[in-house]
Scaffold this motif. Structure first.
Motif, PDB file in Angstrom:
ATOM      1  N   GLY A 113      -6.906  11.944 -30.187  1.00 61.75           N
ATOM      2  CA  GLY A 113      -7.054  11.742 -29.257  1.00 61.75           C
ATOM      3  C   GLY A 113      -5.612  12.713 -28.394  1.00 61.75           C
ATOM      4  N   LYS A 124      -6.182  15.918 -29.407  1.00 62.01           N
ATOM      5  CA  LYS A 124      -7.718  16.593 -28.660  1.00 62.01           C
ATOM      6  C   LYS A 124      -8.733  16.469 -27.568  1.00 62.01           C
ATOM      7  N   LEU A 125      -8.710  15.077 -27.481  1.00 61.28           N
ATOM      8  CA  LEU A 125      -9.758  14.835 -26.157  1.00 61.28           C
ATOM      9  C   LEU A 125      -8.804  14.226 -24.963  1.00 61.28           C
ATOM     10  N   LEU A 126      -7.612  13.828 -25.536  1.00 65.03           N
ATOM     11  CA  LEU A 126      -6.786  14.148 -23.807  1.00 65.03           C
ATOM     12  C   LEU A 126      -6.214  15.767 -23.253  1.00 65.03           C
ATOM     13  N   ALA A 127      -6.352  16.252 -24.434  1.00 65.22           N
ATOM     14  CA  ALA A 127      -5.867  16.990 -24.115  1.00 65.22           C
ATOM     15  C   ALA A 127      -7.684  18.948 -23.403  1.00 65.22           C
ATOM     16  N   ALA A 128      -8.566  18.148 -23.512  1.00 65.52           N
ATOM     17  CA  ALA A 128      -9.115  18.765 -23.084  1.00 65.52           C
ATOM     18  C   ALA A 128     -10.087  17.678 -22.260  1.00 65.52           C
TER      19      ALA A 128
END
Lengths: 233, 243
Positions: free
Chosen positions: A81, A83-87
């Motif tokens: 998550g 990676k998801l949040l940072a994008a």
């Protein structure tokens, strides 16, 4: 930021709500039992419940912080998550701040339950008025004094995908808190792990440790944010 | 003059002495499917991660929708969707709840969430926990999470990895219909030549961190004359193995 906190709420595991309730319940059970069977008829009388609570409060709160910080972070580690949040179009710093706020709110829930439970025990066991002022200060000061510890745990749980590291660190810190507070070496008191155990109104000059806990919380959180925003996912 | 949704210039990322990406200048035209082709470890994922701000480049610049990145990161990412490496999903939540997480941040309506679930054919599995999904369903959910807010640029990093042939075909047909259906530009990476051949109109070939070719697929075929595409790729990359 509000949306990030709402998102945290959406993906929160049920355990994160159940755990503070259970922790508060067990603390009350332990403190109430010890006080009722051992200290009720001592010199302190009904007031000795706060002395008994003092022994277990910092340990309970710090262990709870350790577990909650770990569970909220491991939700992201398992889901990939971060990676998801940072994008997503949200400031990276706010991702960590939102985690910290959620852990704080869950701990506030636990503290409120402890306060309410202690009041109920008091009313059942005594005819005296509930000492709200002392009771609120004992619990809330401990939570605020644990600010530095909370910031360390949230940061460590975030950066370590292997949760045994932050959990081990947190458990060791929680257990050492009472020992650090009782140490004759004054320097040891300056460690954030000692603040929660030094923050009880039963201890002289306790307010300085409450302030120290809150201030170190902000400083360590800022340092954690600085590191977090530089992580490459 | 051709409009580029994504433009990178001299994008470089090194780890110690190893150049993962070396001076890559991508030009992704609007409303196209751009195939980013390269062997494993060629630098595809690193390039895509730099475009999304997940990795900081050592050198070079990025412009998305003509705006500088990361200076206007939040504004740009509002119009970008991505699926990088394996999909991110919260296994303890349902497919619908996973979509709601992205939708909440992007101010997406309930009807658009449902429409997206229908489009990836997960509407009947929307209330099932994602940990019980098959790999293909997880991949479709990943795509749904990337497009739920109807981005203008969709970045997909090897979206068919690990899928069986029918799953690959399914994802491929989804991707092919995206530009027409939603008016999106798609940047898709793969190490499989035949996959890119079937989906993309434009192609960029990356080899050992360097972009060695960039143009339309048709131009590449013209350039190679009678040679089959695979032969052209192998000669360009100087590899004796298949891409």
């Amino acid at each position: 930021m509000i949306k990030l906190i709402q998102i945290e709420w959406l993906k929160m595991r049920r355990f994160c709500i159940v755990f503070p309730v259970m922790a508060a319940f067990f603390l009350l059970l332990m403190v109430g039992g010890l006080w009722f069977f051992n200290y009720r008829e001592g010199d302190g009388g009904v007031f000795s419940i706060f002395a008994v609570q003092y022994f277990f409060l910092s340990l309970t709160l710090m262990l709870s912080i350790t577990i909650l910080a770990s569970v909220t972070a491991s939700t992201e580690h398992e889901a990939k998550g971060w990676k998801l949040l940072a994008a997503l179009p949200a400031a990276k710093r706010n991702i960590l701040i939102a985690k910290f706020i959620v852990v704080f709110l869950l701990m506030a829930l636990e503290v409120l339950l402890i306060i309410a439970g202690t009041a109920v025990v008091w009313m059942l066991a005594s005819n005296e008025a509930v000492p709200w002022d002392f009771m609120l200060r004992q619990q809330l000061y401990c939570l605020l004094a644990a600010g530095g510890f909370m910031a360390v745990q949230v940061w460590l749980s975030t950066v370590c995908s292997n949760q045994s590291i932050p959990v081990g660190f947190g458990v060791a810190g929680s257990i050492s808190s009472l020992f650090l507070a009782r140490s004759n070496t004054g320097m040891v008191h300056l460690l954030p792990w000692a603040y929660p155990s030094l923050s009880s109104p039963l201890i002289p000059d306790h307010r300085q440790w409450v302030v120290a806990g809150a201030v170190t919380g902000v400083i360590i959180l800022l340092a954690g944010i600085r590191h977090f925003t530089r992580i490459e996912w | 003059m051709e409009q580029y949704v994504l433009e990178t210039s001299d994008l470089t990322k090194t780890y110690g002495n190893y150049s993962a990406v070396d001076g890559v200048s991508l030009k992704v035209p609007q409303c196209s499917i751009y195939g980013f082709l390269g062997a494993n470890g060629a630098g595809k994922s690193t390039t895509m991660k730099m475009v999304l701000g997940l990795i900081k480049p050592d050198r070079g610049s990025i412009r998305v929708f003509g705006r500088p990145f990361p200076q206007e990161r939040t504004r740009i990412l509002r119009r970008v969707g991505a699926l990088i490496e394996s999909p991110s999903y919260y296994g303890h939540l349902t497919g619908y709840q996973n979509l709601r997480i992205v939708a909440k941040l992007m101010d997406v309506s309930e009807s658009q969430i449902m429409e997206t679930l229908e489009w990836v054919r997960l509407e009947n599995q929307a209330d099932k926990k994602v940990k019980h999904y098959s790999l293909g369903m997880k991949q479709r959910l990943g795509i749904a999470m990337a497009i739920v807010h109807r981005p203008k640029l969709l970045i997909l990093d090897e979206p068919t990895n690990g899928l069986d042939p029918s799953g690959i075909q399914e994802i491929r047909s989804f991707i092919k219909s995206i530009p027409e259906k939603f008016g999106m530009t798609v940047l898709i990476s793969s190490h499989l030549l035949h996959e890119i051949e079937q989906i993309a109109e434009h192609v960029g070939i990356i080899h050992e961190g360097q972009l060695i070719y960039q143009d339309t697929l048709a131009s590449l075929q013209e350039k190679g004359g009678d040679l089959p595409l695979e032969r052209i790729f192998l000669e360009m990359t100087g590899q004796g193995r298949s891409l």
